[in-house]
Design an enzyme around this catalytic site. Structure first.
Site, PDB file in Angstrom:
ATOM      1  N   HIS A   1       0.772  -1.184   0.104  1.00 40.87           N
ATOM      2  CA  HIS A   1       0.027   0.099  -0.055  1.00 40.87           C
ATOM      3  C   HIS A   1       0.876   1.217   0.034  1.00 40.87           C
ATOM      4  O   HIS A   1       0.468   2.256  -0.747  1.00 40.87           O
ATOM      5  CB  HIS A   1      -0.883  -0.154   1.283  1.00 40.87           C
TER       6      HIS A   1
ATOM      7  N   GLU B   1       2.086   1.817  -3.483  1.00 40.73           N
ATOM      8  CA  GLU B   1       1.131   2.390  -4.333  1.00 40.73           C
ATOM      9  C   GLU B   1       1.123   3.969  -4.140  1.00 40.73           C
ATOM     10  O   GLU B   1       0.910   4.296  -5.157  1.00 40.73           O
ATOM     11  CB  GLU B   1      -0.028   1.605  -3.810  1.00 40.73           C
TER      12      GLU B   1
ATOM     13  N   GLU C   1      -4.177   8.604   7.141  1.00 42.10           N
ATOM     14  CA  GLU C   1      -5.350   7.622   6.758  1.00 42.10           C
ATOM     15  C   GLU C   1      -5.609   6.509   7.838  1.00 42.10           C
ATOM     16  O   GLU C   1      -6.693   6.262   8.041  1.00 42.10           O
ATOM     17  CB  GLU C   1      -4.650   6.815   5.418  1.00 42.10           C
TER      18      GLU C   1
END
Length: 427
Positions: free
Chosen positions: A51, A54, A132
């Protein structure tokens, strides 16, 4: 009936798989790059690194050193550029008008093959991902699903957040990030899927040139999943939110399991749509909750089936008892012939409608190739759903709905374990 026979599959030198489905009636083209790098490949110390990568691939490349240059290259011509990380893979995709195919391909290849991994950007993104994670932690309706996973599966990939946690994200070094990218972003671990108004031969040649410098590498395997924790289990998290969020979960079926289509039918009847039993009984008949439903997830060697909802604290016990009544009924009786016929049409219609969008087609083809090693024809899926019988659904209901696999997670105010635990029974 949709005919998927236009799909053509190629394996280029070095093992890069390319799928092209021309859709000449459209004015767009979608390109998806599916890399076999996800949460399922990560041990505890690497949790969240796929992640993280990404995110980093949007921070700058050799050809477009800033995030704005990357986004402007696609959004500036009215296109869409996005990415997501899942359990088995990471996907980067662009959808543009067909005349901008070359531009979209260049942007994606530049991102995947030539990222900058600037140390300053890594530190910035570390903070962004930490925020996040904190946002998820502050959103009970999202956090409750992670709480259930952790309680059901423990400290293994199935039990962790795909984004990792603050500890692992803080510990990633630039060398670790680059090393993971080099190991996973290879030809044999990547599928490029294209759908839209394109010429097949020209498309394959362009992809071959664009990704020529990608190393050959090898296909990467997900880590084997350990057994789930024994149930029935209940985990409570106190929160001063005005609503209680809850999940009730069971180990489900894995990718390729013969029971995946009966599982799909069962899920749709019980909670997977607005016409489902749970939605009709809990929301429409009793007015207990605005949000209630279910979903099934299949992974490489395991799966899960989850019922979820949000409810007033005073109505939680009644809501859970209503759910358990429906689950006991499903386990004892299965579904009716009328429900089976309705769901078959619902599933088939949903599949066919989704194939009107170029990204939906490219996404389906690419994910199938990476997960199954082939694209399952739509006609085969429709035929297998059509072949599901009532006794198949009853069998899968009894296979999945077991007390020794039952787990419940609850986030909310003043939740009493003594009130909920006696409700978690299937006999």
């Amino acid at each position: 009936m949709y005919n998927g026979s236009m799909l053509q599959t190629f394996t280029l030198p070095g093992g890069l798989r390319v799928l092209v489905e021309p859709l000449p009636h459209t004015h767009s083209v979608s390109i998806g790059c599916f890399v076999g790098a996800g949460a399922g490949h990560e041990d505890r110390s690497h949790s969240g690194i796929a992640h993280f990568i990404e995110h980093m691939l949007f921070k700058g490349s050799v050809g477009r050193p800033t995030p704005k240059q990357i986004s402007d290259a696609i959004e500036g011509v009215g296109g869409i550029l996005d990415a997501y990380t899942s359990f088995e893979y990471t996907t980067y995709y662009a959808k543009v008008a067909d005349l901008h195919f070359d531009r979209a391909l260049d942007v994606l290849a530049d991102m995947l093959l030539r990222p900058r991994f600037d140390p300053r950007d890594i530190e910035k993104e570390r903070r962004v991902i930490t925020e996040e994670l904190r946002q998820t932690a502050d959103t009970p309706s999202e956090l409750v699903h992670l709480l259930l996973d952790r309680h059901m599966w423990g400290d293994q990939p199935l039990g962790r957040d795909i984004a990792g946690d603050e500890e692992t994200v803080a510990a990633f070094t630039r060398e670790q990030i680059i090393g993971h990218w080099r190991a996973y972003y290879t030809k044999r671990n990547t599928v490029i899927s294209v759908a839209g108004n394109v010429d097949v031969e020209r498309t394959v040649e362009a992809i071959g040139r664009a990704f020529d410098e990608m190393p050959e590498g090898c296909a990467m395997l997900c880590l084997p999943s350990g057994p789930h924790n024994p149930g029935p289990g209940l985990v409570l998290c106190e929160d001063d939110n005005e609503q209680v969020s809850f999940c009730i979960g069971f180990p489900g079926v894995a990718l390729g399991d013969p029971d995946r289509w009966p599982m799909l039918v069962f899920d749709t009847v019980i909670g997977g749509s607005m016409s489902s039993r749970l939605f009709q009984e809990i929301r429409e008949e009793r007015g207990l909750a605005y949000n209630v439903g279910s979903y099934s997830r299949e992974h490489h060697d395991a799966g899960k089936w989850v019922v979820y909802g949000g409810v007033d604290p005073d109505k939680l016990a009644e809501c859970v008892e209503t759910i358990m009544v429906e689950l006991r009924r499903g386990r004892a009786e299965g579904i009716t012939a009328e429900e089976l016929a309705q769901v078959k049409e619902q599933v088939k219609g949903g599949i066919l409608l989704s194939l009107e969008d170029t990204w939906a087609v490219a996404s389906r083809n690419g994910s199938h190739e990476l997960r199954y090693g082939r694209v399952i024809p739509v006609e085969q899926v429709v035929a297998e759903v059509e072949a599901v019988r009532q006794e198949d659904v009853l069998r899968v209901a009894r296979r999945v709905l077991r007390e020794d696999g039952l787990h419940m997670a609850v986030i909310g105010p003043s939740v009493e374990e003594g009130e909920l635990r006696p409700l978690l029974r299937l006999e």
